[in-house]
Design a protein around this motif. Structure first.
Motif, PDB file in Angstrom:
ATOM      1  N   ALA A 125       0.864  -1.190   0.000  1.00  0.00           N
ATOM      2  CA  ALA A 125       0.000   0.000   0.000  1.00  0.00           C
ATOM      3  C   ALA A 125       0.893   1.230   0.000  1.00  0.00           C
ATOM      4  CB  ALA A 125      -0.905   0.000   1.230  1.00  0.00           C
ATOM      5  N   VAL A 126       0.447   2.273  -0.694  1.00  0.00           N
ATOM      6  CA  VAL A 126       1.246   3.495  -0.796  1.00  0.00           C
ATOM      7  C   VAL A 126       0.315   4.694  -0.834  1.00  0.00           C
ATOM      8  CG1 VAL A 126       1.379   3.364  -3.336  1.00  0.00           C
ATOM      9  CG2 VAL A 126       3.171   4.580  -2.055  1.00  0.00           C
ATOM     10  N   SER A 127       0.750   5.782  -0.219  1.00  0.00           N
ATOM     11  CA  SER A 127      -0.028   7.026  -0.256  1.00  0.00           C
ATOM     12  C   SER A 127       0.164   7.705  -1.609  1.00  0.00           C
ATOM     13  CB  SER A 127       0.431   7.965   0.870  1.00  0.00           C
ATOM     14  OG  SER A 127       1.759   8.403   0.630  1.00  0.00           O
ATOM     15  N   ALA A 166       4.357   4.204   4.828  1.00  0.00           N
ATOM     16  CA  ALA A 166       4.020   4.356   6.250  1.00  0.00           C
ATOM     17  C   ALA A 166       4.383   5.775   6.664  1.00  0.00           C
ATOM     18  CB  ALA A 166       4.766   3.341   7.105  1.00  0.00           C
ATOM     19  N   GLY A 167       3.847   6.183   7.797  1.00  0.00           N
ATOM     20  CA  GLY A 167       4.192   7.481   8.347  1.00  0.00           C
ATOM     21  C   GLY A 167       5.592   7.475   8.926  1.00  0.00           C
ATOM     22  N   PRO A 168       6.044   8.600   9.478  1.00  0.00           N
ATOM     23  CA  PRO A 168       7.414   8.692   9.977  1.00  0.00           C
ATOM     24  C   PRO A 168       7.719   7.741  11.133  1.00  0.00           C
ATOM     25  CG  PRO A 168       6.170  10.682  10.509  1.00  0.00           C
ATOM     26  CD  PRO A 168       5.314   9.853   9.607  1.00  0.00           C
ATOM     27  N   ASN A 169       6.712   7.319  11.862  1.00  0.00           N
ATOM     28  CA  ASN A 169       6.904   6.371  12.955  1.00  0.00           C
ATOM     29  C   ASN A 169       6.311   5.000  12.636  1.00  0.00           C
ATOM     30  OD1 ASN A 169       8.218   8.218  14.805  1.00  0.00           O
ATOM     31  ND2 ASN A 169       6.240   9.244  14.905  1.00  0.00           N
ATOM     32  N   GLY A 170       6.184   4.712  11.352  1.00  0.00           N
ATOM     33  CA  GLY A 170       5.660   3.419  10.920  1.00  0.00           C
ATOM     34  C   GLY A 170       4.149   3.337  10.856  1.00  0.00           C
ATOM     35  N   SER A 184      -3.885   4.927   8.253  1.00  0.00           N
ATOM     36  CA  SER A 184      -4.646   5.810   7.360  1.00  0.00           C
ATOM     37  C   SER A 184      -4.981   5.143   6.033  1.00  0.00           C
ATOM     38  CB  SER A 184      -3.871   7.106   7.105  1.00  0.00           C
ATOM     39  OG  SER A 184      -3.783   7.848   8.305  1.00  0.00           O
ATOM     40  N   PHE A 185      -4.357   3.992   5.756  1.00  0.00           N
ATOM     41  CA  PHE A 185      -4.711   3.266   4.546  1.00  0.00           C
ATOM     42  C   PHE A 185      -6.104   2.666   4.727  1.00  0.00           C
ATOM     43  CE2 PHE A 185       0.046   2.664   4.023  1.00  0.00           C
ATOM     44  CZ  PHE A 185       0.146   3.619   3.016  1.00  0.00           C
ATOM     45  N   ARG A 193      -2.566   2.143  -4.331  1.00  0.00           N
ATOM     46  CA  ARG A 193      -2.497   3.587  -4.080  1.00  0.00           C
ATOM     47  C   ARG A 193      -3.758   4.027  -3.349  1.00  0.00           C
ATOM     48  NH1 ARG A 193      -1.616   5.930  -9.762  1.00  0.00           N
ATOM     49  NH2 ARG A 193      -2.816   4.086 -10.219  1.00  0.00           N
ATOM     50  N   ASN A 194      -3.553   4.591  -2.178  1.00  0.00           N
ATOM     51  CA  ASN A 194      -4.655   5.046  -1.342  1.00  0.00           C
ATOM     52  C   ASN A 194      -4.841   6.546  -1.488  1.00  0.00           C
ATOM     53  OD1 ASN A 194      -5.607   3.000   1.226  1.00  0.00           O
ATOM     54  ND2 ASN A 194      -3.965   2.315  -0.125  1.00  0.00           N
ATOM     55  N   PRO A 195      -6.082   7.019  -1.423  1.00  0.00           N
ATOM     56  CA  PRO A 195      -6.364   8.442  -1.648  1.00  0.00           C
ATOM     57  C   PRO A 195      -6.058   9.295  -0.411  1.00  0.00           C
ATOM     58  CG  PRO A 195      -8.405   7.291  -1.200  1.00  0.00           C
ATOM     59  CD  PRO A 195      -7.318   6.249  -1.228  1.00  0.00           C
ATOM     60  N   VAL A 196      -4.815   9.210   0.056  1.00  0.00           N
ATOM     61  CA  VAL A 196      -4.378   9.986   1.216  1.00  0.00           C
ATOM     62  C   VAL A 196      -2.992  10.553   0.939  1.00  0.00           C
ATOM     63  CG1 VAL A 196      -5.700   8.642   2.920  1.00  0.00           C
ATOM     64  CG2 VAL A 196      -3.372   7.958   2.373  1.00  0.00           C
ATOM     65  N   LEU A 197      -2.722  11.683   1.559  1.00  0.00           N
ATOM     66  CA  LEU A 197      -1.388  12.280   1.541  1.00  0.00           C
ATOM     67  C   LEU A 197      -0.800  12.126   2.936  1.00  0.00           C
ATOM     68  CD1 LEU A 197      -2.062  15.629  -0.361  1.00  0.00           C
ATOM     69  CD2 LEU A 197      -0.996  13.564  -1.276  1.00  0.00           C
ATOM     70  N   PHE A 198       0.443  11.697   3.027  1.00  0.00           N
ATOM     71  CA  PHE A 198       1.105  11.578   4.322  1.00  0.00           C
ATOM     72  C   PHE A 198       1.955  12.809   4.638  1.00  0.00           C
ATOM     73  CE2 PHE A 198       1.235   6.692   5.130  1.00  0.00           C
ATOM     74  CZ  PHE A 198      -0.132   6.659   5.094  1.00  0.00           C
ATOM     75  N   GLY A 199       2.562  13.401   3.625  1.00  0.00           N
ATOM     76  CA  GLY A 199       3.423  14.552   3.856  1.00  0.00           C
ATOM     77  C   GLY A 199       4.860  14.157   4.142  1.00  0.00           C
ATOM     78  N   THR A 200       5.038  13.141   4.951  1.00  0.00           N
ATOM     79  CA  THR A 200       6.360  12.609   5.260  1.00  0.00           C
ATOM     80  C   THR A 200       6.182  11.170   5.723  1.00  0.00           C
ATOM     81  OG1 THR A 200       8.435  13.001   6.452  1.00  0.00           O
ATOM     82  CG2 THR A 200       6.387  13.369   7.682  1.00  0.00           C
TER      83      THR A 200
END
Length: 193
Positions: A9-11, A17-21, A25-26, A147-154
């Motif tokens: 899965a990927v944003s 994944a987020g900065p802490n794994g 949010s997926f 691809r998931n419809p989310v933005l992580f930012g980092t």
């Protein structure tokens, strides 16, 4: 010859994944789940598949590769062998783990993959993480991206730290779901020459 498939899965902005794994949010609900659960049943953790009565035939994958951080996600919950229906290989430089169908390797991941590809069996699933994917980029035969419809930012990039070296993959299939998830499959393009 067996293939190495990076199924993950990927944003929208390229993080697994987020900065802490973080990966909560997926989207875990929606019309994409039935297709994923049916086609990629081998990638569901064994206990979840058992609870949902999803059969796991090992017809798509019979081996899963993980870096330590990907493997360690389940440890706080007592999960020492998340995919015990598969041969699990965890790459780490200095940690130990034990569990059913679990191997810990300190060997060069690319060398291990080249050996695995020579064995008889189903495809090899690269589960994560990004650093391991960067190390194995030259060995990846197929990419399957949810691809998931989310933005992580980092966070943790799809391919971690990797030098600039463009490599071509050809699209095999793409399915867009009402949930907003887009499942895309790519195969490594034949090398010119």
């Amino acid at each position: 010859m067996r293939e190495l498939v990076y199924y993950v899965a990927v944003s929208l902005d390229g993080f697994i994944a987020g900065p802490n794994g973080e990966f909560d949010s997926f989207l875990a609900e929606g019309d994409h789940m039935d297709v994923i659960n049916e086609r990629f049943a081998d990638t569901i953790p064994t206990d979840f598949a058992d609870a949902l009565h999803i059969p796991q035939s090992r017809s798509m994958f019979d081996t899963v590769l993980m870096g330590w951080n990907t493997y360690a996600v389940g440890l706080p919950f007592g999960v020492e062998s998340p995919y015990r229906h598969l041969r699990q290989i965890v790459f780490t430089r200095g940690r130990n783990a034990t569990g059913e169908s679990l191997e810990v390797s300190r060997d060069d991941p690319a060398e291990v993959v080249r050996r695995l590809k020579q064995e008889v069996g189903a495809s090899i699933w690269l589960c994560g993480g990004g650093a391991l994917a960067a190390t194995l980029a030259d060995e990846i035969d197929r990419l399957v991206l949810k691809r998931n419809p989310v933005l992580f930012g980092t966070g943790i990039p799809l391919f971690g730290e990797r030098p600039y070296r463009p490599e071509r993959f050809d699209e095999v299939a793409t399915t867009a779901f009402e949930s907003g998830v887009v499942l895309s499959e790519y195969r490594r393009a034949p090398s010119a020459g």
